[in-house]
Design a protein around this motif. Structure first.
Motif, PDB file in Angstrom:
ATOM      1  N   MET A  60     -15.794  -4.910 -15.748  1.00  0.00           N
ATOM      2  CA  MET A  60     -17.062  -4.410 -16.280  1.00  0.00           C
ATOM      3  C   MET A  60     -18.250  -5.174 -15.704  1.00  0.00           C
ATOM      4  N   ALA A  61     -19.306  -4.438 -15.379  1.00  0.00           N
ATOM      5  CA  ALA A  61     -20.522  -5.071 -14.868  1.00  0.00           C
ATOM      6  C   ALA A  61     -21.140  -5.940 -15.954  1.00  0.00           C
ATOM      7  N   VAL A  62     -21.449  -7.171 -15.594  1.00  0.00           N
ATOM      8  CA  VAL A  62     -22.015  -8.134 -16.537  1.00  0.00           C
ATOM      9  C   VAL A  62     -23.068  -8.946 -15.800  1.00  0.00           C
ATOM     10  N   LYS A  63     -24.149  -9.307 -16.497  1.00  0.00           N
ATOM     11  CA  LYS A  63     -25.150 -10.189 -15.893  1.00  0.00           C
ATOM     12  C   LYS A  63     -24.677 -11.631 -16.063  1.00  0.00           C
ATOM     13  N   THR A  66     -26.289 -14.348 -18.069  1.00  0.00           N
ATOM     14  CA  THR A  66     -26.379 -14.206 -19.516  1.00  0.00           C
ATOM     15  C   THR A  66     -24.982 -14.171 -20.127  1.00  0.00           C
ATOM     16  N   TYR A 133     -29.980   6.445 -13.549  1.00  0.00           N
ATOM     17  CA  TYR A 133     -29.886   5.950 -14.922  1.00  0.00           C
ATOM     18  C   TYR A 133     -29.039   4.674 -14.974  1.00  0.00           C
ATOM     19  N   TYR A 134     -27.957   4.653 -14.227  1.00  0.00           N
ATOM     20  CA  TYR A 134     -27.041   3.508 -14.262  1.00  0.00           C
ATOM     21  C   TYR A 134     -27.670   2.267 -13.651  1.00  0.00           C
ATOM     22  N   GLU A 136     -30.562   1.215 -14.179  1.00  0.00           N
ATOM     23  CA  GLU A 136     -31.695   0.798 -15.007  1.00  0.00           C
ATOM     24  C   GLU A 136     -31.846  -0.719 -15.088  1.00  0.00           C
ATOM     25  N   GLY A 137     -30.729  -1.431 -15.090  1.00  0.00           N
ATOM     26  CA  GLY A 137     -30.799  -2.885 -15.241  1.00  0.00           C
ATOM     27  C   GLY A 137     -30.795  -3.644 -13.922  1.00  0.00           C
TER      28      GLY A 137
ATOM     29  N   GLY B  30     -24.359 -12.376 -26.951  1.00  0.00           N
ATOM     30  CA  GLY B  30     -25.264 -13.361 -26.352  1.00  0.00           C
ATOM     31  C   GLY B  30     -26.420 -12.769 -25.568  1.00  0.00           C
ATOM     32  N   GLN B  31     -26.621 -11.446 -25.649  1.00  0.00           N
ATOM     33  CA  GLN B  31     -27.658 -10.845 -24.805  1.00  0.00           C
ATOM     34  C   GLN B  31     -29.074 -11.133 -25.326  1.00  0.00           C
ATOM     35  N   PRO B  35     -30.683 -15.773 -23.780  1.00  0.00           N
ATOM     36  CA  PRO B  35     -32.065 -15.881 -23.291  1.00  0.00           C
ATOM     37  C   PRO B  35     -32.955 -16.704 -24.229  1.00  0.00           C
ATOM     38  N   GLY B  93     -25.190   4.293 -26.142  1.00  0.00           N
ATOM     39  CA  GLY B  93     -25.211   4.451 -24.692  1.00  0.00           C
ATOM     40  C   GLY B  93     -26.597   4.354 -24.081  1.00  0.00           C
ATOM     41  N   ASN B  94     -27.619   4.238 -24.935  1.00  0.00           N
ATOM     42  CA  ASN B  94     -28.989   4.103 -24.428  1.00  0.00           C
ATOM     43  C   ASN B  94     -29.611   2.751 -24.752  1.00  0.00           C
ATOM     44  N   GLY B  96     -30.432  -0.969 -23.888  1.00  0.00           N
ATOM     45  CA  GLY B  96     -30.492  -1.868 -22.719  1.00  0.00           C
ATOM     46  C   GLY B  96     -30.082  -1.159 -21.439  1.00  0.00           C
ATOM     47  N   ASP B  97     -29.173  -1.765 -20.704  1.00  0.00           N
ATOM     48  CA  ASP B  97     -28.667  -1.199 -19.458  1.00  0.00           C
ATOM     49  C   ASP B  97     -27.147  -1.382 -19.457  1.00  0.00           C
ATOM     50  N   PRO B  98     -26.436  -0.824 -18.458  1.00  0.00           N
ATOM     51  CA  PRO B  98     -24.966  -0.875 -18.513  1.00  0.00           C
ATOM     52  C   PRO B  98     -24.397  -2.293 -18.690  1.00  0.00           C
ATOM     53  N   ALA B  99     -24.962  -3.274 -17.997  1.00  0.00           N
ATOM     54  CA  ALA B  99     -24.418  -4.636 -18.089  1.00  0.00           C
ATOM     55  C   ALA B  99     -24.655  -5.235 -19.473  1.00  0.00           C
ATOM     56  N   VAL B 100     -25.815  -4.963 -20.037  1.00  0.00           N
ATOM     57  CA  VAL B 100     -26.109  -5.438 -21.393  1.00  0.00           C
ATOM     58  C   VAL B 100     -25.165  -4.766 -22.390  1.00  0.00           C
ATOM     59  N   ARG B 101     -24.900  -3.479 -22.196  1.00  0.00           N
ATOM     60  CA  ARG B 101     -24.016  -2.755 -23.122  1.00  0.00           C
ATOM     61  C   ARG B 101     -22.577  -3.254 -23.046  1.00  0.00           C
ATOM     62  N   ASN B 102     -22.202  -3.833 -21.923  1.00  0.00           N
ATOM     63  CA  ASN B 102     -20.844  -4.373 -21.801  1.00  0.00           C
ATOM     64  C   ASN B 102     -20.663  -5.696 -22.533  1.00  0.00           C
ATOM     65  N   ARG B 103     -21.766  -6.334 -22.944  1.00  0.00           N
ATOM     66  CA  ARG B 103     -21.667  -7.608 -23.661  1.00  0.00           C
ATOM     67  C   ARG B 103     -22.209  -7.522 -25.089  1.00  0.00           C
ATOM     68  N   ARG B 179     -37.819  -1.498 -22.255  1.00  0.00           N
ATOM     69  CA  ARG B 179     -36.833  -0.440 -22.525  1.00  0.00           C
ATOM     70  C   ARG B 179     -36.284  -0.503 -23.939  1.00  0.00           C
TER      71      ARG B 179
END
Lengths: 166, 262
Positions: A60-63, A66, A133-134, A136-137, B30-31, B35, B93-94, B96-103, B179
Motif C-alpha cells: 500500500m502507498a504510504v507517506k 508520516t 484523482y489518485y 491528489e496527494g 498517525g496522520q 505531523p 474514500g474521499n 485526504g489522499d490515497p496514502a493518508v487513507r492507507n494509514r 482538501r
C-alpha cells in the motif's frame, strides 16, 4: 533504541533505530549512521502533503515521512530502488514516465511512480480522471501533471486522447 | 520530534495498561499526530501504538448496524462498506489522499475531532455509538467542541457502531488547499426521522442542524430546506470563506445531499 526487522525491496534488514525515527529516515540515512542509504525516496515537505516520500508498505502507498520506522516492524517495504526490472532496466511504468515527459526536475518522480504503481495494482485500466484523482496527494511543480497522467495511461496500455494540458 | 518511549501492544487491555503511564498517548494511523509532534504541538512521553491490535480491525454487520473497529483505515472502510453503507464508503474514500487513507483510522479521526474532519459528521448524523475500552458513548454526547470529546485520559475508541440509514449522502465542499471539508453535510434518513450533521463550518466543530432535520423528516426533498436559514454567528471565518458563506453552504449542501440520497 529499538530493533526493527523488515523487508526492503525483497531483502530482509534489521536495524537499531530511535523510537522517533521516521520510516523515510531509516530508508535514506547513511548506512554509517544506521540507515539503509536508499536515497531514491525523497523528502519534499516533511508534512505529509507532497507525496515525494511515498513508498509501499505491504503493497500500500504510504507517506514514509508520516510513519514511524518502528511501525514497519515485520512489514514488506518497496521503494523506488525496487521498481526496476531484475536486469536493472526501467520497468514499463518508469519507461513510460521517460517516454511521455512525466518528469522535469525529477524530485517528485519517485513518489509519483510509487503512487502510480499502487493505482495500477488496484485498477489496471484507470480512466484519466481516476488517475488525476489518485494523484491528489502527490505534488509536482514542473510538469503541470499532464505528462505524468499520460505516462500512467500509457503504462496501463491505454492511449490518452490528444487534448490540451489543463 | 522530541524523543519518546514506544510500545506496540497486541490487545486493548495491554494498551489501556500502557496508557496509564504519565503523558502517554495512543498512536493510531498517525496522520495527524505525527505531523503535530514534528511541529512540537504534541510531545507525548510514551506512544502506545494501536496498529498491532487485531480486535480493533475490520468491519462487521450486526443487524441494522455496521460495526467498525477503531483501528480500521479509511481505505478499508472505503472498500468494505460499499455494500452495507455506500454513503459511508464514499465519505471514507474521499478523506485526504490515497496514502493518508492507507494509514488514517476511523477511531483516530473521531478521537481527534478536528472541526473539519469528515467522520464526525457521519457518526453524528447516524446517531452512532462510540465504543471505548470502558463504555459506550452516544455520538450526541461524544463531540464536545473543537478537538474535544467525551474521552477520558487514556480511553481508546475501540469501535464505532453506526445504524445503517435507509437513505444517506455526504456532501463535502473541499477547502482547495488542505482538501479538508470547508463545509461537509451528512444527511441520514431512518424510519424514525432524518438526521443532519455538519462539519467544517462551526467554530465548535460538528453539529446537528435540527431545523433541517424537522423539515426533512416531514418531507424528504431537496427544496424542503431552501426556505431555511443558518445563522452565520459562530461559523468559522477565514480566507477561504466568511461565516456567512459557510452558513449558506450548509443549506446548499444539505439540499444537494438530499437530492443525491434520492
Amino acid at each position: 533504541m529499538t530493533k526493527v526487522t523488515l523487508t526492503v525491496n525483497g531483502k530482509a534488514v534489521s536495524r537499531e533505530v530511535e523510537q522517533r525515527t521516521l520510516l523515510v529516515q531509516l530508508l535514506r540515512d547513511d548506512p554509517a549512521s544506521g540507515g539503509l542509504g536508499l536515497t531514491g525516496t525523497h523528502v519534499g515537505c516533511d508534512t505529509s502533503q507532497c507525496g515525494a516520500c511515498t513508498v509501499h508498505v505491504d503493497g500500500m502507498a504510504v507517506k514514509s515521512c508520516t510513519m514511524l520506522a518502528v511501525e514497519a516492524e515485520g512489514a514488506a517495504v518497496t521503494t523506488i530502488e525496487g521498481m526496476a526490472n531484475a536486469d536493472g532496466s526501467l520497468s514499463p511504468l518508469q519507461q513510460a514516465f521517460q517516454d511521455h515527459h512525466g518528469l522535469q526536475c525529477g524530485f517528485c518522480t519517485p513518489g509519483m511512480v510509487m503512487t502510480a504503481a499502487a493505482l495500477l495494482a488496484e485498477n489496471p485500466t484507470p480512466s484519466e480522471s481516476a488517475v488525476r484523482y489518485y494523484l491528489e496527494g502527490n505534488i509536482c511543480r514542473c510538469t503541470g501533471y499532464h505528462g505524468i497522467v499520460k505516462a500512467i495511461m500509457a503504462a496501463s496500455g491505454q492511449d490518452m486522447p490528444a487534448m490540451a494540458a489543463e | 520530534m522530541q524523543s519518546f518511549d514506544f510500545v506496540r501492544p497486541s490487545s486493548v487491555a495491554e494498551a489501556v495498561a500502557a496508557l496509564g503511564a504519565e503523558d502517554a498517548q495512543p498512536l493510531s494511523g498517525g496522520q495527524t499526530l505525527l505531523p503535530s509532534m514534528k511541529q512540537r504541538l504534541a510531545a507525548p512521553a510514551v506512544l502506545v501504538s494501536l496498529s498491532g491490535i487485531a480486535e480493533m480491525q475490520g468491519l462487521r454487520r450486526e443487524g441494522d448496524s455496521l460495526v467498525i473497529g477503531g483501528a480500521t483505515t479509511h481505505a478499508t472502510v472505503a472498500r468494505a462498506a460499499r455494500t452495507d453503507f455506500p454513503a459511508l464508503a464514499e465519505l471514507a474514500g474521499n478523506i485526504g489522499d490515497p496514502a493518508v487513507r492507507n494509514r488514517g483510522t476511523i477511531g483516530g479521526s473521531l478521537a481527534n475531532n478536528d472541526p473539519s474532519a469528515c467522520y464526525p459528521a457521519a457518526a453524528l448524523a447516524t446517531g452512532a455509538t462510540i465504543v471505548t475500552d470502558r463504555r459506550q458513548i452516544a455520538a450526541d454526547d461524544f463531540f464536545q467542541g473543537l478537538f474535544t470529546t467525551a474521552l477520558e485520559e487514556g480511553e481508546i475508541v475501540t469501535a464505532v457502531r453506526l445504524p445503517i440509514p435507509q437513505r444517506a449522502n455526504y456532501q463535502k465542499f473541499i477547502q482547495p488547499a488542505s482538501r479538508f471539508a470547508l463545509v461537509g453535510v451528512f444527511v441520514a434518513s431512518y424510519a424514525g426521522g432524518v438526521r443532519v450533521a455538519v462539519t467544517g463550518a462551526s467554530g465548535d466543530g460538528v453539529f446537528r442542524w435540527t431545523e433541517a432535520e424537522a423539515a426533512l423528516s416531514d418531507r424528504f426533498a431537496a427544496d424542503a430546506v431552501t426556505g431555511l436559514t443558518v445563522e452565520a454567528e459562530g461559523m468559522i471565518g477565514d480566507l477561504h470563506g466568511t461565516p456567512a458563506y459557510r452558513a449558506n453552504l450548509v443549506r446548499v449542501l444539505t439540499g444537494r445531499a438530499v437530492a443525491a440520497a434520492g
